[in-house]
Write a protein that holds these residues in place. Structure first.
Motif, PDB file in Angstrom:
ATOM      1  N   UNK A   1       0.065   7.581  -7.781  1.00 25.74           N
ATOM      2  CA  UNK A   1       0.467   6.828  -6.608  1.00 25.74           C
ATOM      3  C   UNK A   1       1.972   6.699  -6.489  1.00 25.74           C
ATOM      4  N   UNK A   2       2.421   6.513  -5.255  1.00 26.28           N
ATOM      5  CA  UNK A   2       3.844   6.292  -5.037  1.00 26.28           C
ATOM      6  C   UNK A   2       4.222   4.918  -5.544  1.00 26.28           C
ATOM      7  N   UNK A   3       5.455   4.810  -5.999  1.00 25.43           N
ATOM      8  CA  UNK A   3       5.895   3.537  -6.555  1.00 25.43           C
ATOM      9  C   UNK A   3       6.925   2.852  -5.697  1.00 25.43           C
ATOM     10  N   UNK A   4       7.715   3.608  -4.956  1.00 23.25           N
ATOM     11  CA  UNK A   4       8.768   2.964  -4.169  1.00 23.25           C
ATOM     12  C   UNK A   4       9.189   3.877  -3.049  1.00 23.25           C
ATOM     13  N   UNK A   5       9.803   3.312  -2.055  1.00 21.33           N
ATOM     14  CA  UNK A   5      10.326   4.086  -0.941  1.00 21.33           C
ATOM     15  C   UNK A   5      11.804   4.313  -1.169  1.00 21.33           C
ATOM     16  N   UNK A   6      12.349   5.355  -0.550  1.00 20.29           N
ATOM     17  CA  UNK A   6      13.769   5.644  -0.680  1.00 20.29           C
ATOM     18  C   UNK A   6      14.373   5.733   0.691  1.00 20.29           C
ATOM     19  N   UNK A   7      15.652   5.472   0.819  1.00 20.10           N
ATOM     20  CA  UNK A   7      16.307   5.551   2.113  1.00 20.10           C
ATOM     21  C   UNK A   7      16.484   6.986   2.539  1.00 20.10           C
ATOM     22  N   UNK A   8      16.761   7.231   3.807  1.00 18.62           N
ATOM     23  CA  UNK A   8      16.930   8.600   4.277  1.00 18.62           C
ATOM     24  C   UNK A   8      18.100   9.270   3.603  1.00 18.62           C
TER      25      UNK A   8
ATOM     26  N   UNK B   1       2.078  16.023   3.379  1.00 17.77           N
ATOM     27  CA  UNK B   1       1.925  14.702   2.770  1.00 17.77           C
ATOM     28  C   UNK B   1       3.001  13.729   3.266  1.00 17.77           C
ATOM     29  N   UNK B   2       4.233  14.198   3.394  1.00 15.83           N
ATOM     30  CA  UNK B   2       5.318  13.335   3.879  1.00 15.83           C
ATOM     31  C   UNK B   2       5.179  13.091   5.376  1.00 15.83           C
ATOM     32  N   UNK B   3       4.882  14.144   6.132  1.00 11.33           N
ATOM     33  CA  UNK B   3       4.787  14.009   7.589  1.00 11.33           C
ATOM     34  C   UNK B   3       3.721  13.001   7.990  1.00 11.33           C
ATOM     35  N   UNK B   4       2.637  12.923   7.221  1.00 13.69           N
ATOM     36  CA  UNK B   4       1.541  12.019   7.573  1.00 13.69           C
ATOM     37  C   UNK B   4       1.859  10.562   7.276  1.00 13.69           C
TER      38      UNK B   4
ATOM     39  N   UNK C   1       0.854  -1.182   0.000  1.00 17.18           N
ATOM     40  CA  UNK C   1       0.000   0.000   0.000  1.00 17.18           C
ATOM     41  C   UNK C   1       0.887   1.227   0.000  1.00 17.18           C
ATOM     42  N   UNK C   2       0.855   1.956  -1.086  1.00 16.97           N
ATOM     43  CA  UNK C   2       1.568   3.214  -1.160  1.00 16.97           C
ATOM     44  C   UNK C   2       0.563   4.343  -1.127  1.00 16.97           C
ATOM     45  N   UNK C   3       0.784   5.310  -0.278  1.00 20.06           N
ATOM     46  CA  UNK C   3      -0.147   6.415  -0.216  1.00 20.06           C
ATOM     47  C   UNK C   3       0.179   7.397  -1.324  1.00 20.06           C
ATOM     48  N   UNK C   4      -0.840   7.841  -2.072  1.00 20.61           N
ATOM     49  CA  UNK C   4      -0.573   8.761  -3.171  1.00 20.61           C
ATOM     50  C   UNK C   4      -0.202  10.125  -2.652  1.00 20.61           C
ATOM     51  N   UNK C   5       0.576  10.874  -3.429  1.00 22.66           N
ATOM     52  CA  UNK C   5       0.867  12.249  -3.047  1.00 22.66           C
ATOM     53  C   UNK C   5      -0.370  13.105  -3.202  1.00 22.66           C
ATOM     54  N   UNK C   6      -0.321  14.381  -2.797  1.00 23.26           N
ATOM     55  CA  UNK C   6      -1.483  15.242  -2.970  1.00 23.26           C
ATOM     56  C   UNK C   6      -1.915  15.282  -4.422  1.00 23.26           C
ATOM     57  N   UNK C   7      -3.228  15.414  -4.689  1.00 20.08           N
ATOM     58  CA  UNK C   7      -3.720  15.394  -6.068  1.00 20.08           C
ATOM     59  C   UNK C   7      -3.037  16.407  -6.964  1.00 20.08           C
TER      60      UNK C   7
ATOM     61  N   UNK D   1       6.047  13.357  -7.850  1.00 13.52           N
ATOM     62  CA  UNK D   1       4.777  12.932  -8.420  1.00 13.52           C
ATOM     63  C   UNK D   1       4.624  11.413  -8.383  1.00 13.52           C
ATOM     64  N   UNK D   2       5.745  10.703  -8.340  1.00 12.35           N
ATOM     65  CA  UNK D   2       5.704   9.254  -8.199  1.00 12.35           C
ATOM     66  C   UNK D   2       5.681   8.792  -6.759  1.00 12.35           C
ATOM     67  N   UNK D   3       5.651   9.736  -5.805  1.00 12.69           N
ATOM     68  CA  UNK D   3       5.563   9.377  -4.396  1.00 12.69           C
ATOM     69  C   UNK D   3       6.887   9.301  -3.682  1.00 12.69           C
ATOM     70  N   UNK D   4       7.977   9.792  -4.275  1.00  9.51           N
ATOM     71  CA  UNK D   4       9.297   9.709  -3.639  1.00  9.51           C
ATOM     72  C   UNK D   4       9.391  10.717  -2.503  1.00  9.51           C
ATOM     73  N   UNK D   5       9.731  10.252  -1.325  1.00  6.30           N
ATOM     74  CA  UNK D   5       9.716  11.113  -0.142  1.00  6.30           C
ATOM     75  C   UNK D   5      10.746  12.229  -0.244  1.00  6.30           C
ATOM     76  N   UNK D   6      11.990  11.882  -0.581  1.00  2.00           N
ATOM     77  CA  UNK D   6      13.033  12.899  -0.648  1.00  2.00           C
ATOM     78  C   UNK D   6      12.742  13.915  -1.751  1.00  2.00           C
ATOM     79  N   UNK D   7      12.231  13.448  -2.874  1.00  2.00           N
ATOM     80  CA  UNK D   7      11.858  14.378  -3.933  1.00  2.00           C
ATOM     81  C   UNK D   7      10.775  15.340  -3.473  1.00  2.00           C
ATOM     82  N   UNK D   8       9.815  14.833  -2.715  1.00  2.00           N
ATOM     83  CA  UNK D   8       8.751  15.674  -2.183  1.00  2.00           C
ATOM     84  C   UNK D   8       9.296  16.723  -1.224  1.00  2.00           C
TER      85      UNK D   8
END
Length: 1048
Positions: free
Chosen positions: A26-33, A784-787, A15-21, A749-756
């Motif tokens: 939807x997000x595709x993958x997670x990234x390391x810190x 969006x990231x904090x949540x 389950x990947x949470x989508x970024x804001x509309x 836009x693909x859900x990448x945390x660091x990019x966001x």
């Protein structure tokens, strides 16, 4: 500051949470810190203030420098990426001797340079260590050299007899670079000049240790007994409590390029409100501090320099309270005013402290907490000292062991506390008396924090009981003491209790107080609560997007770090709605049917079951506790026994990173190549990451990342952005922030945390042309990231588990805690619980639960359509103290309709049926052209047709029946209208004929000479018949027609 590295996706999540509309799919993958973002407290009212002007004042700290940067003369651009230097510091803190591993590659005879730079409170960029060596023989091969960097004792150790004045160091930068021997690099060239000819360079920051936290140095010298005794007496008097005052430090950049730092002569008290005025004029700084309610007591200092400061307020921006490179202030900020291009005398500035009640409450809070902390520390120290002596004297036997482990702790009850102190803190003394204190750390701060944690856990245990909400009023004193001890989860609980009136009298001032205290302590849920309230401007919090961003960005930065640690109470944040029965059915636990079935299938070799089981265990999804070790076993089994590329990729990642398993780079690379050959875009990105991190082959890394990006991998987009940002993209030796920003945006836009996070930073600063300053959008991205934070996920999961188990008190508690952070799914779930159990909500909550949380949710991005429908109903019927509002009801139904909900169209049509008028802006919102649909009938037809066309029901639906009924009414109305016209026309025609006949008869009668006898002798003469008979006939013909048309 965290290092910015290229990202490799972690084991994938289902389950990947989508970024804001407004952002993307939807997000595709997670990234390391990676990458550091300012802690940014951003409070409102201030007790200690540091004004850090990011206007190129300190270029050495303010630049967005890269971890690895290739700088090559233009003539050598074709080989810019071949020379590299990279080093690893085995200890992150500054030590007397720090071991550093330097890895480098030279394409020509070169000189390798290593230098340590220190900034203190008075000066910046002080070199404390330098080392050079040549490399003329081993070219085009990677070399590694171990260097022992020695730092001065005064910045590593604590004051003692020999080290009388240790210095406080603010920053330690370790940098290294390579120069070619025949391009200006030589051992005899000055360091500054040598650095200008660097072909590759690198830097890192070492963590400094405050003077009172440093160890004592073992000088291996034996002092005379009297000197040693006198020194020990003096050393024991070193303050163990926090400093009560401090200086203001200002750093600046002069026109000629020199960096300077100054410190005020006067000190500023802590835990007291004051106003700070700073003015810069030419080469002069004026600092004025006003203390007290009347602001009359003040300190003033003027600092002048021989040359002017370098002002550049067009390329930079102001940061109040910390940045990426300067730590934030532990305090509260009041109103801030900035006067540009002119200076004013402090007497001319009107800037009063707002919200005096809140300011006074904060001051009282810290006065009380100072008393609580002193009681806790003295009590704990006394018990530990007495307990240690008692333990040494007791005989050791089994009975005493059991007594010590399970018996009531024996503590001295004769503490010299005043009776008034005991009366003010009865719950605190009771808790300390019942608590075993031998295992509490002896360090003051750690011991106080540990006591606070224990008091909080004790309170939460009582809250989790069957009637937990009923006990809130009795556990509030324990939560207050826990908050005072610095355990700010308790602060957030208190903030929510007071703001919502959860079995307490509602007190928004106290709620705001504890929310600010928790945010100042960087408690994640408190910061999100503050960010949300300032984002929406609700609950008496002013609308302030910049301040909201400060809170959200603080937690957004911690989120990727939290997600990849195994510590703390964390769970994966899942979007699970209590109205979704199908999703609720698949929630499970380790002994649940779903989990046991998956485990059975995975044991039989089912690749899909192995993958799902591993994901659930690795991320803690679907109600299963997080267990990376067990997850890795399933990853390994699936990767080695099946040909599934996803399992092969996931196992390769954990082998690369060594989380829960020993690192095995060779096997990891083999598996990654195998997964990539099967067309998995995550694996193609992983190969690029491997060549970037381990081989420093940026050309090959870029090749793989470009390929993965074409396949739609957001990690690859982010990694390409890093190459452009660091200036190491092959063939392009200079940094290109514009291209980097474009790639970061695509990754986001693909859900990448660091990019966001990068996009959020760009929007708040507006430093790039492609990212115009937009504070609201910056908040949306950071929110969006904090949540996705795991600590919020833990609270949501506890509420969901309690709901599934039927524990209504606990479910209501945890969903209230989650909803007040501003996460939409918890707000709608809480409103749903209040609808299911209105008796519970009415008894324990001091707010209108259904109205409050449905209303909050509809102002969120991505709110569900049923929330809009519910708010439309509440506006239509009115709810408790809320009056009816048809206009707002229409807006809510229209939003639900626009989201594709057929009920929204149906409700709008019903409102029109009742005589309501739909405003033109709502019709435009629904893309209904008023020129085409100019009347209510036409609009009704359009609404029912859309309702029917979007209905998912195959058989007759309410929309189809309503559409059919509308058309039957129209047909009947048309038919009725036609019959009426026919009747009137026939009647008029008959009358006209009768009149014509009568007219001709009268004319003919006047032309004939009849006698009176003749006229009266024949009574049957048909003189009047033609006039009467047709009328009668017409009447007889028309009547059945009317009757026939009225029967249906």
């Amino acid at each position: 500051m965290q290092r910015r590295r290229a990202g490799l996706g972690w084991p994938r999540q289902q389950q990947q949470q989508p970024p804001p509309p407004a952002v993307g799919p939807r997000a595709a993958a997670m990234a390391p810190p990676s990458g550091g973002v300012p802690p940014g407290l951003g409070g409102r009212p201030a007790c200690a203030l540091l004004l850090f002007c990011y206007l190129n004042i300190v270029p050495s700290l303010g630049r967005q420098t890269s971890l690895t940067t290739s700088v090559t003369p233009k003539a050598e651009q074709s080989v810019a990426y071949k020379d590299f230097i990279y080093f690893t510091v085995f200890e992150g803190n500054v030590r007397n001797v720090s071991e550093v591993s330097v890895e480098y590659l030279c394409s020509q005879p070169c000189v390798v340079n290593l230098e340590a730079i220190v900034s203190s409170e008075f000066r910046s960029s002080i070199p404390v260590y330098k080392k050079r060596w040549k490399n003329e023989k081993h070219l085009h091969t990677s070399r590694t050299q171990i260097v022992h960097v020695k730092f001065p004792s005064i910045m590593v150790y604590r004051d003692d007899y020999f080290i009388r004045h240790s210095i406080a160091v603010s920053a330690v930068i370790l940098r290294a670079w390579i120069t070619h021997k025949y391009s200006g690099g030589d051992l005899n060239v000055k360091w500054e000049e040598n650095l200008l000819h660097a072909v590759a360079k690198n830097y890192t920051l070492l963590k400094t240790v405050p003077p009172f936290e440093r160890p004592f140095k073992d000088h291996q010298v034996c002092l005379e007994w009297n000197m040693d005794y006198i020194w020990n007496l003096r050393a024991n008097k070193i303050p163990q409590c926090p400093l009560e005052s401090g200086h203001l430090h200002i750093q600046m950049h002069l026109v000629k390029g020199e960096d300077l730092a100054v410190k005020t002569k006067f000190t500023m008290p802590l835990k007291e409100w004051f106003r700070l005025d700073i003015s810069f004029n030419g080469g002069k700084v004026v600092v004025t501090t006003s203390i007290g309610q009347d602001l009359k007591s003040y300190h003033n200092q003027t600092i002048s320099f021989r040359e002017d400061f370098y002002y550049n307020d067009t390329a930079g921006y102001f940061i109040i309270g910390g940045s990426r490179y300067v730590a934030g202030i532990e305090g509260f900020f009041g109103p801030l005013k900035y006067y540009r291009l002119h200076t004013l005398h402090p007497a001319q500035i009107g800037n009063p402290l707002l919200e005096k009640q809140l300011a006074e409450q904060l001051k009282l809070y810290y006065e009380r907490c100072a008393e609580v902390q002193e009681i806790v520390f003295v009590y704990t120290s006394t018990v530990q000292q007495g307990g240690g002596r008692q333990e040494a004297c007791d005989l050791r036997n089994s009975y005493l062991d059991l007594k010590l482990r399970y018996g009531r702790p024996s503590t001295c009850r004769a503490f010299p506390w005043e009776k008034g102190l005991r009366d003010r803190h009865p719950s605190l003394f009771q808790t300390l008396l019942e608590m075993g204190l031998w295992t509490v750390p002896r360090n003051r701060n750690e011991s106080v924090l540990e006591i606070g944690r224990r008091m909080f856990e004790k309170a939460v245990k009582r809250l989790s009981s069957v009637d937990g909400l009923h006990q809130i009023s009795s556990i509030v004193p324990f939560l207050m003491d826990s908050s005072c001890c610095g355990y700010h989860k308790a602060s957030y609980y208190l903030a929510v209790f007071y703001e919502t009136g959860l079995n307490l009298p509602r007190n928004q001032l106290q709620g705001m107080l504890y929310s600010l205290v928790g945010g100042q302590g960087s408690e994640r849920l408190s910061s999100m609560n503050l960010g949300y309230k300032h984002y929406q401007g609700i609950d008496n919090y002013p609308l302030d997007w910049e301040l909201s961003y400060a809170y959200y960005s603080n937690i957004a930065t911690k989120t990727p770090l939290d997600q990849h640690t195994l510590q703390g109470d964390q769970a994966y944040v899942e979007t699970i709605r209590l109205k979704d029965d199908e999703t609720l059915k698949v929630q499970t636990k380790e002994d649940g049917d779903v989990f046991m079935w998956l485990k059975h299938e995975a044991t039989r070799g089912n690749a899909a079951a192995q993958q799902r089981l591993a994901q659930m265990l690795f991320w803690g999804q679907q109600g299963v506790a997080k267990n990376p070790e067990a997850a890795i076993q399933w990853y390994a089994k699936g990767a080695l026994e099946t040909e599934d590329p996803a399992l092969i990729y996931d196992y390769a990642i954990v082998l690369f990173k060594g989380q829960g398993v020993k690192k095995n780079r060779r096997l990891a690379l083999e598996l990654m190549k195998k997964a990539a050959s099967k067309g998995l875009h995550q694996a193609v990105n992983g190969l690029g990451w491997y060549y970037h991190k381990f081989k420093k082959n940026y050309a090959k890394a870029a090749k793989y990342w470009l390929k993965a990006e074409e396949m739609g991998n957001p990690d690859a987009s982010y990694n390409l952005g890093v190459l452009y940002l660091d200036g190491i993209f092959p063939g392009i030796p200079e940094r290109n922030q514009t291209l980097a920003g474009e790639y970061f945006h695509k990754a986001a836009q693909g859900g990448h945390i660091e990019g966001t996070l990068w996009c959020s930073l760009y929007y708040i600063t507006g430093n790039l042309e492609t990212f115009p300053r937009d504070p609201e959008k910056a908040v949306v991205w950071a929110k969006h990231v904090a949540e996705k934070n795991g600590y919020l996920g833990h609270v949501i999961r506890k509420g969901l588990n309690a709901y599934l188990e039927g524990s209504w008190h606990e479910a209501l508690l945890y969903y209230v805690l989650a909803a007040e952070t501003g996460i939409e799914v918890s707000q709608t779930n809480l409103a749903h619980i209040c609808e299911e159990r209105p008796d519970l909500a009415k008894r324990y909550l001091g707010v209108n639960c259904v109205w409050r949380y449905y209303n909050f949710s509809v102002f969120q991005i991505g709110a569900p359509s049923f929330a809009y429908l519910k708010m439309g109903d509440l506006y239509y019927y009115g709810h408790q103290n809320q009056s009816q509002d048809l206009e707002l009801s229409v807006q809510m139904y229209a939003q639900a309709a626009l989201d594709g909900d057929t009920q929204g169209f149906f409700n709008l049509a019903l409102l029109i049926e009742e005589g309501a008028i739909i405003p033109h802006h709502i019709l435009d919102f629904l893309e209904i052209d008023p020129t085409i649909h100019s009347n209510n009938i036409s609009i009704l037809q359009e609404l029912y047709e859309r309702c029917w066309s979007q209905s998912s029901e195959e058989s007759f639906s309410p929309c189809s029946l309503a559409w059919l009924y509308l058309h039957l009414r129209l047909i009947w109305g048309a038919a009725l209208h036609s019959a009426l016209i026919y009747f009137l026309g026939t009647f008029l025609l008959s009358g006209l004929i009768a009149w014509t006949v009568q007219y001709f008869q009268s004319v003919s009668a006047s032309g004939s000479r009849l006698t009176p006898a003749q006229a009266s002798a024949d009574p049957t003469a048909p003189t009047a018949s033609p006039a009467v008979t047709p009328a009668a006939d017409a009447s007889a013909q028309d009547q059945p027609t009317v009757t026939t048309n009225t029967e249906p």
